[in-house]
Design an enzyme around this catalytic site. Structure first.
Site, PDB file in Angstrom:
ATOM      1  N   TRP A 188       0.828  -1.206   0.000  1.00  0.00           N
ATOM      2  CA  TRP A 188       0.000   0.000   0.000  1.00  0.00           C
ATOM      3  C   TRP A 188       0.860   1.252   0.000  1.00  0.00           C
ATOM      4  O   TRP A 188       0.627   2.198  -0.748  1.00  0.00           O
ATOM      5  CB  TRP A 188      -0.928  -0.010   1.206  1.00  0.00           C
ATOM      6  N   GLU A 189       1.865   1.272   0.852  1.00  0.00           N
ATOM      7  CA  GLU A 189       2.716   2.454   0.982  1.00  0.00           C
ATOM      8  C   GLU A 189       3.501   2.748  -0.298  1.00  0.00           C
ATOM      9  O   GLU A 189       3.806   3.903  -0.584  1.00  0.00           O
ATOM     10  CB  GLU A 189       3.727   2.265   2.130  1.00  0.00           C
TER      11      GLU A 189
END
Length: 385
Positions: free
Chosen positions: A237-238
């Site tokens: 996600w990051e």
């Protein structure tokens, strides 16, 4: 989030013309803001390019005046809020406590929502954990090759950890007990299925990305296949599916980012925007990570290598996890939401404005967990429920 690659030169010119821009620094601040930037606006509203610059869209994101319309520009770094057109840390109360928990988290913000997945966020972190990575010039330590790094990680994990999950049989990539049966085949499958789970098409990871991930797990104190799945879901996600080892906006608009992340402690000519898969930001976090990983300041003196060296991109991410996430009781109980809360709880958990992003993290985790730890059931608890 709209990336203004085509408006880069315009923005630089606009910022150069503005004498009222506030500098976002990782400490409470009240000065340097412009009265014309105090009103919150909405994307698509009219603006005046001759007078308007950047404003707050809400408490966590910014808009930029382009062709007399407000357009989405960037998000605020984790732990900061948007005020008067700049991302700042909340002012302290009478007890010296900040309005938001600034506990050196990772997560959401000035990475300008890494494109359509709304992924990315810059990281605020602090603390340490050693990592065996090759770094140019800053140390006399010998360069560690990929094969040596993998071999060292295998030896270390056999000595320091036990196999608490996963199955190493039936996979062509040859796992060892220290990696909990996780192989490159499983790693690549996990990324692909996590991508599909949120409607994305992340590219298949390279072999180097896989070997660096496997070699780094002991350095993050990853204790089980389940925890490895938690870690990977959050990192995907990051980093926009391992595509972003550096903030997208800062690649296009380095002058703006240099101003936005500027602090008095910066080494001359160096900037400390989000780099690495966890999007490490701010001088003091590079300093802490460098001391923790290497016992020196090489990452402060040469911050770019966090984005260009694959081992370091993973290294700072595992370092952050060990120091800020791994020890949480909820994480060790298997509550995935607890990992989000440690990374970006201020915005994504406990009534935050970005709970939709936390739910996408969880969808990825549900896709990864059966591959890394067959038989484990995902638990959502610890963030928004």
């Amino acid at each position: 989030m709209v990336l203004l690659s085509n408006a880069g030169s315009l923005l630089v010119a606009v910022l150069a013309a503005s004498t009222h821009m506030a500098h976002a620094i990782p400490r409470p601040q009240t000065e340097g803001t412009s009265p014309e930037l105090t009103t919150e606006q909405k994307e698509g509203d009219d603006c005046d390019v001759l007078h308007d610059r950047i404003v707050c869209a809400d408490e966590s994101s910014l808009l930029f005046c382009n062709q007399n319309k407000w357009v989405a520009f960037s998000n605020c770094t984790l732990g900061t809020v948007c005020k008067d057109g700049s991302c700042v840390f909340p002012e302290s109360d009478s007890n010296g406590a900040s309005d938001l928990p600034v506990e050196e988290e990772s997560g959401s913000a000035n990475k300008s929502d890494v494109d359509v997945a709304e992924t990315g966020v810059a990281t605020d972190v602090a603390s340490s954990a050693p990592v065996d990575t090759a770094v140019p010039e800053a140390s006399a330590e010998p360069v560690v090759t990929d094969a040596e790094a993998t071999a060292e990680a295998t030896e270390a994990t056999e000595a320091e950890t036990s196999d608490t999950g996963g199955d190493s049989s039936g996979d062509s990539s040859g796992s060892t007990s220290g990696d909990f049966g996780i192989t490159c085949d499983k790693f690549k499958e996990a990324v692909t299925k996590a991508s599909s789970a949120i409607g994305q098409s992340y590219p298949t990871p390279s072999d180097k990305q896989c070997t660096s991930f496997l070699a780094g797990m002991p350095k993050g104190d990853i204790a089980s296949a389940r925890e490895a799945a938690m870690f990977l879901a959050n990192i995907l996600w990051e980093s926009d599916g391992l595509q972003a080892k550096e903030e997208y906006d800062c690649q296009d608009l380095p002058d703006w980012c240099a101003q936005n992340y500027k602090t008095p402690e910066d080494a001359p000519g160096k900037t400390y925007w989000g780099r690495g898969y966890i999007q490490l930001t701010w001088h003091y976090n590079y300093e802490a990570a460098s001391e923790g990983l290497f016992g020196d300041d090489r990452l402060v003196e040469s911050p770019d290598q966090v984005a260009t060296d694959e081992d370091l991109a993973w290294g700072v991410s595992f370092w952050f996890w060990k120091e800020n996430v791994h020890g949480d009781a909820g994480v060790q109980e298997g509550n995935f939401g607890s990992s989000i809360n440690k990374i970006n709880g201020a915005l994504e958990c406990n009534g935050g404005t970005a709970q939709d992003k936390a739910k996408k993290r969880y969808e990825m985790y549900k896709a990864i967990l059966p591959i890394f730890a067959p038989g484990e059931l995902p638990k959502e608890t610890g963030c928004y429920n």
